[in-house]
Design a protein around this motif. Structure first.
Motif, PDB file in Angstrom:
ATOM      1  N   PRO A  46      35.521  74.611  63.564  1.00 32.91           N
ATOM      2  CA  PRO A  46      35.773  73.174  63.694  1.00 32.91           C
ATOM      3  C   PRO A  46      34.719  72.290  63.023  1.00 32.91           C
ATOM      4  O   PRO A  46      35.000  71.137  62.696  1.00 32.91           O
ATOM      5  CB  PRO A  46      35.784  72.955  65.213  1.00 32.91           C
ATOM      6  N   LEU A  87      39.953  74.590  56.531  1.00 34.16           N
ATOM      7  CA  LEU A  87      39.948  74.257  57.959  1.00 34.16           C
ATOM      8  C   LEU A  87      41.281  74.648  58.597  1.00 34.16           C
ATOM      9  O   LEU A  87      41.323  75.188  59.714  1.00 34.16           O
ATOM     10  CB  LEU A  87      39.681  72.762  58.137  1.00 34.16           C
ATOM     11  N   VAL A 143      34.745  67.756  55.566  1.00 35.49           N
ATOM     12  CA  VAL A 143      35.926  66.977  55.192  1.00 35.49           C
ATOM     13  C   VAL A 143      35.633  65.479  55.254  1.00 35.49           C
ATOM     14  O   VAL A 143      35.907  64.727  54.304  1.00 35.49           O
ATOM     15  CB  VAL A 143      37.118  67.325  56.115  1.00 35.49           C
ATOM     16  N   GLY A 158      45.073  66.004  63.012  1.00 37.94           N
ATOM     17  CA  GLY A 158      43.902  65.521  62.280  1.00 37.94           C
ATOM     18  C   GLY A 158      43.853  66.079  60.875  1.00 37.94           C
ATOM     19  O   GLY A 158      43.539  65.357  59.911  1.00 37.94           O
ATOM     20  N   ILE A 159      44.175  67.359  60.719  1.00 36.12           N
ATOM     21  CA  ILE A 159      44.218  67.987  59.388  1.00 36.12           C
ATOM     22  C   ILE A 159      45.346  67.386  58.558  1.00 36.12           C
ATOM     23  O   ILE A 159      45.196  67.133  57.357  1.00 36.12           O
ATOM     24  CB  ILE A 159      44.389  69.508  59.534  1.00 36.12           C
ATOM     25  N   SER A 213      44.379  68.964  66.666  1.00 30.81           N
ATOM     26  CA  SER A 213      43.687  69.500  65.493  1.00 30.81           C
ATOM     27  C   SER A 213      44.614  69.518  64.278  1.00 30.81           C
ATOM     28  O   SER A 213      44.219  69.129  63.169  1.00 30.81           O
ATOM     29  CB  SER A 213      43.185  70.918  65.778  1.00 30.81           C
ATOM     30  N   SER A 261      39.722  62.737  61.354  1.00 32.84           N
ATOM     31  CA  SER A 261      39.373  64.145  61.264  1.00 32.84           C
ATOM     32  C   SER A 261      38.223  64.476  62.211  1.00 32.84           C
ATOM     33  O   SER A 261      38.259  65.484  62.934  1.00 32.84           O
ATOM     34  CB  SER A 261      38.990  64.505  59.824  1.00 32.84           C
ATOM     35  N   ASN A 320      39.529  70.917  53.771  1.00 37.54           N
ATOM     36  CA  ASN A 320      40.609  70.680  54.732  1.00 37.54           C
ATOM     37  C   ASN A 320      41.609  71.833  54.740  1.00 37.54           C
ATOM     38  O   ASN A 320      42.114  72.232  55.797  1.00 37.54           O
ATOM     39  CB  ASN A 320      41.317  69.370  54.391  1.00 37.54           C
ATOM     40  N   ARG A 357      35.092  70.120  59.772  1.00 36.17           N
ATOM     41  CA  ARG A 357      35.580  68.735  59.710  1.00 36.17           C
ATOM     42  C   ARG A 357      34.492  67.774  59.239  1.00 36.17           C
ATOM     43  O   ARG A 357      34.802  66.714  58.669  1.00 36.17           O
ATOM     44  CB  ARG A 357      36.128  68.304  61.073  1.00 36.17           C
ATOM     45  N   VAL A 369      39.949  67.044  65.182  1.00 37.38           N
ATOM     46  CA  VAL A 369      39.962  68.478  64.853  1.00 37.38           C
ATOM     47  C   VAL A 369      38.848  69.194  65.624  1.00 37.38           C
ATOM     48  O   VAL A 369      37.682  69.157  65.227  1.00 37.38           O
ATOM     49  CB  VAL A 369      39.798  68.711  63.343  1.00 37.38           C
TER      50      VAL A 369
END
Length: 420
Positions: free
Chosen positions: A295, A344, A301, A227-228, A224, A405, A341, A298, A409
């Motif tokens: 989550p 997140l 995003v 991915g961020i 996660s 992402s 993001n 995402r 994530v």
């Protein structure tokens, strides 16, 4: 109703306006920060002539504040977690504003580069301060919207700094521009010190420890977090490209003067700020219509990154209206993606007491890529004679980041080494 209940409700009523004031001040901090960064981009054509700079040299000058900014992102945010946002916020803005004043006094390019490095020292904990304030004072269900609204301060700063800079340069010279913006920042630092208060901790709460090397390593074991991080790196690259080169790009494509460039650039940034708030709010409402599930942010995003990838259409246009429309739309989506993001990240990190340091880790990595953006773009322009390749590269990278992402994530970010 008991006296205790009345007292508690009275405290809540007082706390709500206070947090809104804190958010507003963070918004202004972002605006001042990016106004200071825009000062260089709009002054660069004039400075380039004064100091006889080539496009490649301009790229290096544009990236110069990132050298110290990149190195100090993590150390400054570790100190932020230990000391609090009140001290670090005032100190950071005070330092970078003093650097702006010195920049306006520089007599050669070496002196100017040194002031930009000092500016990077001051700006290093900026986004850690903002993320910490949002984590401490915003409700979980509103963090995405709050963060997006706060980050539009960046666009307001870029717009205001660009248009004010253009006119200050035209009538008084670029040195006056730098010194005026430095004075505004020093005033903000004083207000923040007088107004902001860190949240009260329980008397029996353990003293906060700085993030450890093991915990930093464990962050990179979280899919996660990775991915961020990919999204942060990609959007940061495009953000610094546009921030550093947009005025020169508009001059190159549209053949307009400094004030015309300032007006056009400001229009793009203001349109993007309004668009980002609308896009972020609408998407957040759609994604969370059946309840809060962090989550799922995402999807906001990824959608926004896909919209930002329309920046790759720029080489197809060579007149003002379509260029400004594409730039405004792409920047609005990019800003909404950044807000979502960042929210997140604040949602997914389990240990909120180390939010500043986690943000610092993220910024250290993303600014390593952002540092290359103005430099690489300078080489692309020098080699190809146009910006086309730079826009194509960004569009492809944004699409890849959106897919990563979505796929990565999913689970909470734990610094004990477990991924969900």
């Amino acid at each position: 109703m008991t006296t205790g209940e009345i007292t508690t409700k009275a405290k809540v009523r007082r706390a709500i306006p206070a947090r809104h004031v804190f958010f507003f001040l963070v918004f202004l901090m972002y605006a001042i920060s990016y106004g200071d960064r825009a000062a260089l981009s709009i002054a660069l054509p004039t400075m380039g002539r004064e100091f006889s700079l080539t496009p490649v040299q301009m790229g290096w000058v544009s990236s110069s504040f990132l050298w110290s900014y990149f190195l100090l992102n993590l150390p400054s945010t570790i100190v932020l977690d230990m000391v609090g946002a009140r001290v670090i916020g005032s100190l950071a803005v005070g330092i970078w504003s003093f650097a702006m004043l010195l920049g306006g006094m520089a007599q050669n390019i070496t002196q100017f580069l040194l002031t930009r490095m000092l500016l990077g020292v001051g700006e290093a904990p900026t986004f850690g301060v903002g993320a910490t304030v949002v984590r401490n004072w915003a409700l979980p269900q509103e963090r995405g919207s709050v963060m997006t609204i706060l980050l539009t301060g960046m666009q307001l700063g870029l717009a205001g700094g660009t248009i004010a800079g253009a006119y200050l340069i035209t009538f008084f010279g670029w040195r006056c521009e730098f010194m005026a913006l430095g004075g505004i920042g020093i005033a903000w630092a004083a207000v923040w010190w007088l107004v902001y208060r860190n949240p009260k901790e329980k008397s029996d709460a353990p003293r906060r420890k700085p993030i450890s090397l093991r915990e930093i390593r464990n962050l990179f074991r979280s899919s996660s977090f990775l991915g961020i991080l990919v999204v942060q790196c990609t959007q940061n690259y495009l953000n610094f490209l546009v921030m550093s080169w947009m005025p020169l790009y508009l001059i190159h494509e549209l053949h307009i003067d400094t004030t015309g460039t300032g007006n056009s650039t400001a229009l793009c940034y203001l349109s993007a700020a309004v668009g980002a708030v609308i896009i972020g709010r609408v998407l957040e409402q759609l994604v969370f219509r059946n309840g809060i599930h962090p989550p799922y942010r995402r999807f906001v995003v990824a959608t926004c990154l896909t919209g930002a990838a329309t920046i790759g259409l720029l080489p197809q246009f060579h007149t003002m209206l379509p260029i400004l429309l594409v730039l405004s739309g792409a920047l609005a989506c990019l800003m909404a993606a950044n807000g979502a993001n960042t929210a997140l990240l604040t949602d997914m990190v389990e240990d909120g007491g180390k939010m500043g340091a986690v943000t610092g880790v993220t910024l250290t990595c993303s600014n390593a890529l952002g540092l290359l953006s103005p430099i690489l773009t300078g080489y692309i322009v020098a080699w190809t004679g146009s910006f086309d390749m730079a826009w194509y590269m960004c569009a492809i990278a944004l699409i890849i980041a959106a897919m990563l992402s979505l796929s990565m994530v999913r689970n909470p970010i734990r610094m004990d080494g477990r991924d969900g």
